[in-house]
Enzyme design. Structure first.
Site, short mmCIF file in Angstrom:
data_model
loop_
_atom_site.label_atom_id
_atom_site.label_comp_id
_atom_site.label_asym_id
_atom_site.label_seq_id
_atom_site.Cartn_x
_atom_site.Cartn_y
_atom_site.Cartn_z
N GLY A 85 -9.95 22.24 -51.41
CA GLY A 85 -10.23 20.87 -50.96
C GLY A 85 -10.86 20.90 -49.57
N HIS A 86 -10.31 21.71 -48.67
CA HIS A 86 -10.89 21.82 -47.33
C HIS A 86 -12.31 22.42 -47.40
CE1 HIS A 86 -6.47 22.07 -46.24
NE2 HIS A 86 -6.88 21.09 -45.46
#
Ligand code: PAF
Length: 283
Positions: free
Chosen positions: A40-41
């Site tokens: 996600g990051h």
């Protein structure tokens, strides 16, 4: 191409490094994180790279957004793996202050956000949270002075709070939301997913599936109350303790009376064992 980013830990060094990055008026995008980086990051970083010439990622586990009973002490810290991931994405700079740098002795100023920060969602269960987030993000904006800042839609209320704050306080940064990245079974990626036991991990995607069921019913024109009650039943039957499952106006987070009052967002928070999961989807 893997390129080890510059890592800075003090404000004067940050300013010098930023002056270097800004040569020839390059635009800068900031991705604020607390580390324990996952895909996600990585997707936030990739969006940042599409928006700006240079990308700065901050890694700081911010104590002021945790209540004393929460997991500040045990929050996953995976520095080496984080830097390797950022190097693989050719991030330009990592801002990694320690607590004393961010909150020096005598620190006595706090941003108290209102509006979306008082929507009655996360703030109801974590009343300390948005003050801590707004204060640290305000500091990060003042330190880095980015043109763009990228936040995940997974923390949807946080995204709305930060966006409002950036505009209200004239930070001159454009806040951009990035869509939630999910595991193959639908579980939203989160640094806290490592807390889940194998059995809890098996059940965890039910939160997403229940939100989808409520969203489906809303789209079909079912009244808000019954559509949300159906989702809540699924969440509780799966073994979660439900904090909230609500549908709100996607921009203002205001309560809505009918499915026609959109754009709509379904937002949920629920606890499984000692782990609290939050998630949201568009209707
Ligand atoms: O979403 C997070 O990881 C944090 O709340 C943030 C925005 C980095 C502030 O500490």
């Amino acid at each position: 191409m893997s390129r080890t980013p510059i890592v800075v830990r003090a404000v004067p060094a940050l300013r010098r490094a930023l002056d270097g990055l800004r040569a020839r008026k390059a635009t800068i995008a900031l991705v604020p994180t607390m580390g324990a980086l996952h895909d996600g990051h990585v997707s936030l970083v990739r969006l940042a790279k599409r928006r700006a010439a240079k990308v700065v990622v901050s890694i700081f586990v911010n104590p002021t957004q945790f209540a004393p009973s929460e997991d500040f002490g045990s929050y996953p810290r995976t520095w080496k793996a984080d830097v390797a991931k950022l190097a693989a994405e050719a991030v330009d700079l990592v801002w990694n202050p320690d607590v004393k740098t961010m909150y020096p002795d005598g620190f006595a100023t706090r941003i108290v956000p209102e509006g979306p920060a008082a929507a009655g969602l996360e703030d109801r269960f974590r009343p300390h949270f948005f003050g801590g987030v707004a204060t640290v993000v305000g500091k990060l904006f003042a330190q880095v002075r980015p043109d763009f800042a990228i936040f995940g839609e997974k923390d949807f209320q946080q995204l709305r709070v930060v966006n409002r704050m950036a505009r209200d306080l004239d930070f001159g940064v454009r806040v951009i939301g990035s869509r939630t990245v999910r595991e193959r079974d639908g579980l939203a990626m989160s640094s806290r997913n490592v807390y889940l036991t194998p059995e809890q991990r098996r059940v965890a995607p039910e939160l997403f599936h229940a939100m989808k069921e409520s969203a489906r019913r809303l789209r079909a024109g079912e009244p808000v109350e019954t559509a949300m009650a159906a989702g809540a039943r699924l969440i509780e039957r799966a073994g979660f303790a439900l904090d909230y499952l609500e549908v709100r106006h996607a921009e203002t987070l205001a309560r809505i009376a009918s499915p026609e009052d959109g754009p709509l967002r379904v937002l949920a928070a629920a606890r499984i064992g000692t782990t609290r999961l939050i998630d949201n989807i568009a209707v």
